[in-house]
Write a protein that holds these residues in place. Structure first.
Motif, PDB file in Angstrom:
ATOM      1  N   SER A 116       0.889  -1.310  -0.117  1.00 11.79           N
ATOM      2  CA  SER A 116      -0.003  -0.084  -0.026  1.00 11.79           C
ATOM      3  C   SER A 116       0.860   1.236  -0.044  1.00 11.79           C
ATOM      4  O   SER A 116       0.359   2.306  -0.773  1.00 11.79           O
ATOM      5  CB  SER A 116      -0.966   0.176   1.186  1.00 11.79           C
ATOM      6  OG  SER A 116      -0.459  -0.124   2.456  1.00 11.79           O
ATOM      7  N   ASP A 117       1.948   1.388   0.765  1.00 10.22           N
ATOM      8  CA  ASP A 117       2.783   2.381   0.642  1.00 10.22           C
ATOM      9  C   ASP A 117       3.560   2.672  -0.886  1.00 10.22           C
ATOM     10  O   ASP A 117       3.674   3.771  -1.160  1.00 10.22           O
ATOM     11  CB  ASP A 117       3.971   2.177   1.716  1.00 10.22           C
ATOM     12  CG  ASP A 117       3.742   2.505   3.285  1.00 10.22           C
ATOM     13  OD1 ASP A 117       2.666   3.223   3.456  1.00 10.22           O
ATOM     14  OD2 ASP A 117       4.330   2.058   4.113  1.00 10.22           O
ATOM     15  N   GLY A 118       3.774   1.401  -1.304  1.00 10.99           N
ATOM     16  CA  GLY A 118       4.334   1.853  -2.619  1.00 10.99           C
ATOM     17  C   GLY A 118       3.222   2.099  -3.393  1.00 10.99           C
ATOM     18  O   GLY A 118       3.654   2.926  -4.571  1.00 10.99           O
ATOM     19  N   ARG A 124       3.803   5.745  -5.827  1.00  8.61           N
ATOM     20  CA  ARG A 124       3.729   5.572  -7.279  1.00  8.61           C
ATOM     21  C   ARG A 124       2.604   6.707  -7.724  1.00  8.61           C
ATOM     22  O   ARG A 124       2.755   7.339  -8.681  1.00  8.61           O
ATOM     23  CB  ARG A 124       3.481   4.406  -7.748  1.00  8.61           C
ATOM     24  CG  ARG A 124       4.663   3.414  -7.674  1.00  8.61           C
ATOM     25  CD  ARG A 124       4.579   2.084  -8.665  1.00  8.61           C
ATOM     26  NE  ARG A 124       3.529   1.266  -8.019  1.00  8.61           N
ATOM     27  CZ  ARG A 124       3.934   0.216  -7.179  1.00  8.61           C
ATOM     28  NH1 ARG A 124       5.043   0.250  -6.640  1.00  8.61           N
ATOM     29  NH2 ARG A 124       2.903  -0.497  -6.264  1.00  8.61           N
ATOM     30  N   PHE A 125       1.352   6.733  -6.883  1.00 10.20           N
ATOM     31  CA  PHE A 125       0.414   7.565  -7.395  1.00 10.20           C
ATOM     32  C   PHE A 125       0.728   8.755  -7.105  1.00 10.20           C
ATOM     33  O   PHE A 125       0.651   9.909  -7.990  1.00 10.20           O
ATOM     34  CB  PHE A 125      -0.796   7.332  -6.438  1.00 10.20           C
ATOM     35  CG  PHE A 125      -1.940   8.150  -6.754  1.00 10.20           C
ATOM     36  CD1 PHE A 125      -2.634   8.313  -7.910  1.00 10.20           C
ATOM     37  CD2 PHE A 125      -2.025   9.214  -5.828  1.00 10.20           C
ATOM     38  CE1 PHE A 125      -3.732   9.251  -7.966  1.00 10.20           C
ATOM     39  CE2 PHE A 125      -3.129  10.376  -6.042  1.00 10.20           C
ATOM     40  CZ  PHE A 125      -3.907  10.151  -6.971  1.00 10.20           C
ATOM     41  N   THR A 158      -4.724  16.727  -8.108  1.00 10.50           N
ATOM     42  CA  THR A 158      -5.757  17.302  -8.138  1.00 10.50           C
ATOM     43  C   THR A 158      -6.924  16.013  -7.688  1.00 10.50           C
ATOM     44  O   THR A 158      -7.836  16.143  -7.420  1.00 10.50           O
ATOM     45  CB  THR A 158      -6.313  17.777  -9.569  1.00 10.50           C
ATOM     46  OG1 THR A 158      -6.175  16.602 -10.569  1.00 10.50           O
ATOM     47  CG2 THR A 158      -5.547  19.073  -9.743  1.00 10.50           C
ATOM     48  N   GLU A 159      -6.504  14.827  -8.117  1.00 14.33           N
ATOM     49  CA  GLU A 159      -7.181  13.499  -7.718  1.00 14.33           C
ATOM     50  C   GLU A 159      -6.970  12.862  -6.395  1.00 14.33           C
ATOM     51  O   GLU A 159      -6.115  13.397  -5.789  1.00 14.33           O
ATOM     52  CB  GLU A 159      -7.093  12.750  -8.842  1.00 14.33           C
ATOM     53  CG  GLU A 159      -7.432  13.185 -10.292  1.00 14.33           C
ATOM     54  CD  GLU A 159      -8.954  13.663 -10.516  1.00 14.33           C
ATOM     55  OE1 GLU A 159      -9.610  12.734  -9.702  1.00 14.33           O
ATOM     56  OE2 GLU A 159      -9.120  14.544 -10.957  1.00 14.33           O
ATOM     57  N   VAL A 160      -7.826  11.935  -5.975  1.00 11.84           N
ATOM     58  CA  VAL A 160      -7.534  11.028  -4.895  1.00 11.84           C
ATOM     59  C   VAL A 160      -7.120   9.553  -5.163  1.00 11.84           C
ATOM     60  O   VAL A 160      -7.150   9.314  -6.375  1.00 11.84           O
ATOM     61  CB  VAL A 160      -8.847  10.860  -3.984  1.00 11.84           C
ATOM     62  CG1 VAL A 160      -9.158  12.252  -3.213  1.00 11.84           C
ATOM     63  CG2 VAL A 160      -9.849  10.490  -4.896  1.00 11.84           C
ATOM     64  N   CYS A 161      -6.498   9.083  -4.603  1.00 11.57           N
ATOM     65  CA  CYS A 161      -5.728   7.658  -4.646  1.00 11.57           C
ATOM     66  C   CYS A 161      -6.826   6.717  -4.422  1.00 11.57           C
ATOM     67  O   CYS A 161      -7.301   6.544  -3.493  1.00 11.57           O
ATOM     68  CB  CYS A 161      -4.733   7.373  -3.793  1.00 11.57           C
ATOM     69  SG  CYS A 161      -3.750   5.961  -4.108  1.00 11.57           S
TER      70      CYS A 161
END
Length: 266
Positions: A155-157, A161-162, A170-173
């Motif tokens: 999850s950290d990776g 990357r995101f 501007t977006e959410v992961c």
């Protein structure tokens, strides 16, 4: 119970957080606080496992697990801090505290040292289990720890990357594990601390006391220093996009995505 060892660890954790205060004041980067905290908990856990009086094989297993946890988390936070600015959670606290920020931050970090001691105490209780090793509970505890470390690393990776993509501004992961929990890294961090009561369950008292670690970690992550300030920051920076994510995805425990209700007539 080795009181001298526990007092030595408690003093060491307090000094480590005092050192983290000095580093923050010198660099202006609060991320180093969490880096030092992670490594201090790891060193305290290693000392607790090494000098405990439990079965040798279990003590060494506990030592390796807590060392891997500390090195992974410390490296991850340190790398992120080196390439980023101030942590928004600490930045807000320092702004609210105003002229008394230095003094109040010092005492705040000593509270973190106390929390660290409770976590290390659970590691100590796990290492004092003197039942024959390995047993069925040991394999279960190792499975929980491995799943947690792998899940948190993944999850950290995915988030790292995101953050390197243009959309991150501007977006959410919502990639990978982040499709099923708004904070999967926090969930797996909590899951990791669930392994110690399983290791420690040789006596009812040790098992009960070691439950303080996952209980404390859940409270901190879900209700105090994890999700609340981070989501407040995300609501400020992403607005309706993050509100929509809150409606679709669980905050902590991974689960099925929810359908957003559409206004009537659409």
């Amino acid at each position: 119970m080795d009181w001298f060892l526990l007092v030595f660890i408690a003093v060491g954790l307090s000094l480590a957080m005092a050192a983290s205060w000095v580093v923050q004041r010198m660099t202006g980067r609060s991320g180093w606080i969490d880096t030092i905290w992670s490594l201090a908990v790891g060193i305290g856990g290693i000392a607790a496992a090494f000098f405990a009086n439990g079965a040798f094989g279990r003590r060494m297993t506990v030592l390796v697990i807590v060392a891997v946890w500390a090195l992974r988390l410390g490296w991850h936070i340190g790398k992120r801090t080196k390439g980023a600015g101030e942590d928004p959670r600490y930045a807000k606290l320092i702004k609210v505290w105003g002229d008394s920020a230095g003094r109040r931050l010092f005492f705040f970090l000593q509270v973190q040292a106390l929390a660290a001691f409770i976590l290390v105490f659970a590691v100590y209780l796990a290492a004092t289990n003197d039942e024959a090793y390995p047993g069925g509970r040991d394999f279960l505890a190792m499975l929980i720890a491995a799943a947690a470390l792998v899940g948190e690393t993944i999850s950290d990776g995915q988030l790292s990357r995101f953050r390197k993509t243009p959309q991150a501004k501007t977006e959410v992961c919502e990639v990978g594990l982040w499709r099923y929990s708004r904070h999967p890294n926090y969930f797996f961090e909590w899951l990791f601390w669930c392994c110690w009561p399983v290791f420690a369950a040789s006596t009812s008292m040790s098992g009960l006391l070691s439950l303080l670690a996952p209980a404390l970690m859940y409270w901190l992550l879900a209700h105090v220093s994890g999700i609340p300030p981070l989501e407040e920051h995300m609501l400020h920076s992403r607005g309706d996009k993050f509100r929509a994510l809150q409606r679709r995805v669980n905050a902590f425990f991974p689960g099925p995505r929810k359908r957003e209700s559409r206004p009537s007539g659409e």
